[in-house]
Structures are given as structure tokens and as C-alpha cells.
Scaffold this motif. Structure first.
Motif, short mmCIF file in Angstrom:
data_model
loop_
_atom_site.label_atom_id
_atom_site.label_comp_id
_atom_site.label_asym_id
_atom_site.label_seq_id
_atom_site.Cartn_x
_atom_site.Cartn_y
_atom_site.Cartn_z
N CYS A 14 0.87 -1.18 0.00
CA CYS A 14 0.00 0.00 0.00
C CYS A 14 0.90 1.23 0.00
CB CYS A 14 -0.91 0.01 1.22
SG CYS A 14 -1.90 1.52 1.33
N TYR A 37 0.22 4.22 0.74
CA TYR A 37 -0.14 5.18 1.79
C TYR A 37 0.37 4.74 3.16
CZ TYR A 37 -3.26 6.99 -1.78
OH TYR A 37 -3.76 7.50 -2.95
N CYS A 38 0.04 3.49 3.54
CA CYS A 38 0.41 3.03 4.89
C CYS A 38 1.49 1.96 4.86
CB CYS A 38 -0.82 2.51 5.62
SG CYS A 38 -1.54 1.04 4.88
N HIS A 39 1.93 1.54 3.68
CA HIS A 39 3.01 0.58 3.48
C HIS A 39 2.71 -0.81 4.04
CE1 HIS A 39 5.32 3.88 1.93
NE2 HIS A 39 5.10 4.56 3.04
N LYS A 40 1.44 -1.17 4.12
CA LYS A 40 1.05 -2.53 4.51
C LYS A 40 1.05 -3.41 3.28
CE LYS A 40 -0.17 -1.53 8.80
NZ LYS A 40 0.47 -2.00 9.96
N CYS A 80 -7.00 -0.91 0.35
CA CYS A 80 -6.14 -1.40 1.43
C CYS A 80 -7.02 -1.70 2.65
CB CYS A 80 -5.09 -0.35 1.78
SG CYS A 80 -4.06 -0.81 3.18
N ALA A 101 -6.14 -1.86 5.70
CA ALA A 101 -5.70 -1.11 6.88
C ALA A 101 -6.16 0.36 6.84
CB ALA A 101 -4.19 -1.17 7.00
N CYS A 102 -5.88 1.05 5.73
CA CYS A 102 -6.18 2.49 5.68
C CYS A 102 -7.42 2.82 4.85
CB CYS A 102 -4.98 3.26 5.15
SG CYS A 102 -4.55 2.92 3.44
N ARG A 103 -8.01 1.84 4.20
CA ARG A 103 -9.24 1.99 3.42
C ARG A 103 -9.11 2.97 2.25
NH1 ARG A 103 -11.66 -2.43 4.50
NH2 ARG A 103 -12.38 -2.69 6.61
N ARG A 104 -7.93 3.07 1.68
CA ARG A 104 -7.73 3.92 0.51
C ARG A 104 -7.57 3.04 -0.72
NH1 ARG A 104 -3.58 8.75 2.02
NH2 ARG A 104 -5.14 10.16 2.82
N THR A 162 1.87 8.45 -5.79
CA THR A 162 1.09 8.57 -4.57
C THR A 162 1.70 9.62 -3.64
OG1 THR A 162 0.39 6.29 -4.76
CG2 THR A 162 0.13 7.30 -2.62
#
Length: 140
Positions: free
Chosen positions: A10, A12-15, A34, A36-39, A111
């Protein structure tokens, strides 16, 4: 590891996000979220992917029109098999170009640029609100 599963970071959150190749091909890369961050993962390269998908539709139409005009032995069954092979070829080509357009380095760079623009717009909006409050206090 299963060859049909693709590991995506991801931006945004790197998951780590696992997506099957079938999910990427059928649902489309623009629908991945994602957990985790729902983006949306591919929001940053959305315009490029939409342009690439539009080009692939034109390629599919031109290829199928060309195959339909050819004199393929086997009658109707031969033409139908050629058209199916053409559609499968376009799907594979579309998947390869989509994975090239949305490679991780490009996705992360786009991003980061997108998030920086969002933060700058938010800071500008807050500054305008503070200036409006300050101006309103001076008038009283």
C-alpha cells in the motif's frame, strides 16, 4: 507462494496487500482497497490506467474486426475460436501493460506526489480559514 496471488505494498500506509490475479483482471486494479487504511491503492495512477484500458478496448475492437474479416478455415466455428483467442490475447496484453503502468516504484512516486498535493491544499484551506477568522476579529 501461489503464482496467482500478487503481493502489493500500500503506497499510503506501506502494509502488504494480497490480491489474486483473477481479482485484478476481473474487478480491475482501480477497485483494490487497502484493508488497513481503506484507501484505493491505484488512485494515484488512475488516469494512466483508464487511458490504458481505453487503448486496450480499441485494440480489442480492431483485432476482433480484423479477425472477423479474415477467411479462416473451419467456417463459423473457426471464426469464433479465432475471436476467442483474440480476446484472450488482448486480456493478457492488457494485464501485462497494466502491471507495467502500475509498477510499485511509479505507484509510490505518484502517490507521494498526490498526498503532498492533498496536504498542501489542506494547509492552504486552514490558512484561509485562519485569515478569515483573523479578519473577522479585526472588524469587531
Amino acid at each position: 507462494m501461489n503464482v496467482f496471488v500478487k503481493l502489493i505494498d500500500c503506497p499510503y500506509c506501506h502494509k502488504k496487500v494480497y490480491a489474486t490475479r483473477w481479482q485484478l483482471m476481473v474487478r480491475g486494479r482501480l477497485s483494490l482497497v487497502c484493508p488497513a487504511c481503506r484507501r484505493f491503492l491505484y488512485h494515484a495512477v488512475r488516469k494512466r490506467l483508464l487511458l490504458m484500458q481505453t487503448v486496450m478496448i480499441f485494440v480489442a475492437v480492431l483485432l476482433c474486426a480484423g479477425l472477423a474479416r479474415l477467411n479462416i478455415p473451419g467456417g463459423l466455428l473457426g471464426k469464433a475460436l479465432a475471436l476467442i483467442a483474440g480476446v484472450i490475447g488482448v486480456m493478457v496484453l492488457g494485464e501485462l501493460t497494466a502491471s507495467w503502468v502500475s509498477r510499485q516504484a511509479l505507484l509510490q512516486r505518484e502517490t507521494d506526489r498526490y498526498v503532498a498535493k492533498e496536504k498542501a491544499a489542506e494547509a492552504e484551506r486552514k490558512a484561509a480559514e485562519r485569515a478569515a477568522k483573523h479578519k473577522h476579529k479585526k472588524k469587531k
